[in-house]
Design an enzyme around this catalytic site. Structure first.
Site, PDB file in Angstrom:
ATOM      1  N   LYS A   1       0.838  -1.205   0.000  1.00 35.56           N
ATOM      2  CA  LYS A   1       0.000   0.000   0.000  1.00 35.56           C
ATOM      3  C   LYS A   1       0.877   1.260   0.000  1.00 35.56           C
ATOM      4  O   LYS A   1       0.629   2.207  -0.739  1.00 35.56           O
ATOM      5  CB  LYS A   1      -0.928   0.003   1.235  1.00 35.56           C
TER       6      LYS A   1
ATOM      7  N   GLN B   1      -4.396  -1.434   9.845  1.00 40.25           N
ATOM      8  CA  GLN B   1      -4.389  -2.743   9.179  1.00 40.25           C
ATOM      9  C   GLN B   1      -5.037  -3.803  10.064  1.00 40.25           C
ATOM     10  O   GLN B   1      -4.672  -3.961  11.230  1.00 40.25           O
ATOM     11  CB  GLN B   1      -2.931  -3.136   8.847  1.00 40.25           C
TER      12      GLN B   1
ATOM     13  N   ASP C   1     -10.604   3.408   4.700  1.00 39.65           N
ATOM     14  CA  ASP C   1     -10.998   2.004   4.545  1.00 39.65           C
ATOM     15  C   ASP C   1     -12.522   1.865   4.495  1.00 39.65           C
ATOM     16  O   ASP C   1     -13.036   0.794   4.193  1.00 39.65           O
ATOM     17  CB  ASP C   1     -10.476   1.205   5.757  1.00 39.65           C
TER      18      ASP C   1
END
Ligand code: NAD
Length: 285
Positions: free
Chosen positions: A53, A97, A120
């Site tokens: 990422k 994460q 997200d």
């Protein structure tokens, strides 16, 4: 033989387009968009995801940082980190994460992320807005799937869509997004009966269960659009949730690898860029 929906190439094209948009902002004198990824612990799969990422964020001209917290970090320490990033005006997007170590409550952490910086799309405010079709940041994998379907002009209105899996990351939000495009949506899950029959009765099949070869090639019909979300490691290779032969039997299919996976990361970058633009509009940058 059907058409493979090439998420790898589409993601590349969208990264190029995004890079141009970033350059345009830099030329106007604005700073680069910034994405901060928080990693708690040393899970090897998570380490590799966050590195990828960061690398892709930098390739499109973002600044990106990975904050690594010890696997024994307390929930309070993670919350403090999130609060600091919420208040940092140089941070546009925050991604924690997942999965987090078992002693940390994921819901508590997600709730602490500013909905404005939640790239997200997991904060309950964004989940609510997306479910209601009232805006909000879409979660990355479902957003990426919709981008592929749109790119290949795949008709959704009036089609019967079967989503196999009901996770908050994939199954539930993709069902909402398909519904908002006027598909007739069925959600199947671990207690669903007669899955074979349901597959035969639907046009669009999205499978996100995390079991290799879960959808058999023998179930796939020539009119099916098959979206394989699965990422499973088998004998050192990445395979999806559908048998490999099923891709060729469907009218359209996203293969694994090079289907949905690359679209997920580019959607994260697009979410970050959108957040950045909103912050410029509100003169927060
Ligand atoms: P999850 O474990 O949270 O959810 C799995 C879902 O599958 C559950 O809702 C469960 O009810 C359903 N399920 C399990 N067994 C079933 C059965 N026998 N019949 C019908 N449904 C069943 O998983 P997730 O986070 O949604 O991920 C699913 C898969 O997608 C995994 O392989 C994951 O690695 C992959 N994934 C890929 C991406 C990507 O970018 N391509 C992103 C997220 C997840």
């Amino acid at each position: 033989m059907g058409t493979l929906l090439n998420g790898f190439e589409l993601a590349k094209k969208r990264r190029t387009e995004l890079k141009d948009k970033v350059d345009e902002q830099l030329n106007k004198g604005n700073r680069a968009p910034s994405l901060t990824v928080v990693l708690v612990g040393d899970n090897p799969a998570s380490q590799s995801y966050v590195k990828s990422k960061k690398k892709q964020a930098e390739e499109v001209g973002f600044t990106s940082e990975i904050l690594i917290l010890d696997k024994d970090a307390s929930e309070l320490e993670v919350l403090d980190t999130v609060t600091r990033l919420n208040n940092d005006k140089n941070v546009d997007g925050i991604l924690v994460q997942l999965p987090l170590p078992k002693h940390i409550n994921e819901d508590t952490i997600i709730l602490a992320i500013s909905p404005e910086k939640d790239v997200d799309g997991l904060h309950p405010l964004n989940v609510g807005l997306v479910t209601l079709n009232k805006g909000g940041t879409k979660p990355c994998t479902p957003k990426g799937i919709m981008t592929i379907l749109n790119e290949y002009d795949i008709e959704l209105e009036g089609k019967n869509a079967l989503v196999i899996g009901r996770s908050r990351l994939v199954g539930q939000p993709i069902a909402s997004l398909l519904l908002h495009k006027n598909a007739t949506v069925t959600i199947a899950h671990s207690r669903t009966k007669n899955l074979e029959q349901l597959i035969a009765e639907h046009d669009i099949i999205v499978v996100a269960v995390g079991i290799p070869d879960f959808v058999k090639a023998s179930s796939i019909l020539p009119h099916h659009v098959l979206i394989d979300v699965g990422i499973n490691r088998v004998d050192g290779k990445i395979v999806g949730d559908a048998e490999h032969e099923s891709y060729e039997k469907a009218a359209y299919a996203t293969p694994v690898p090079k289907g949905v996976g690359p679209m997920t990361v580019v959607s994260l970058l697009e979410n970050t860029f959108e957040t950045y633009l909103r912050r410029i509009e509100r003169e927060e940058i």
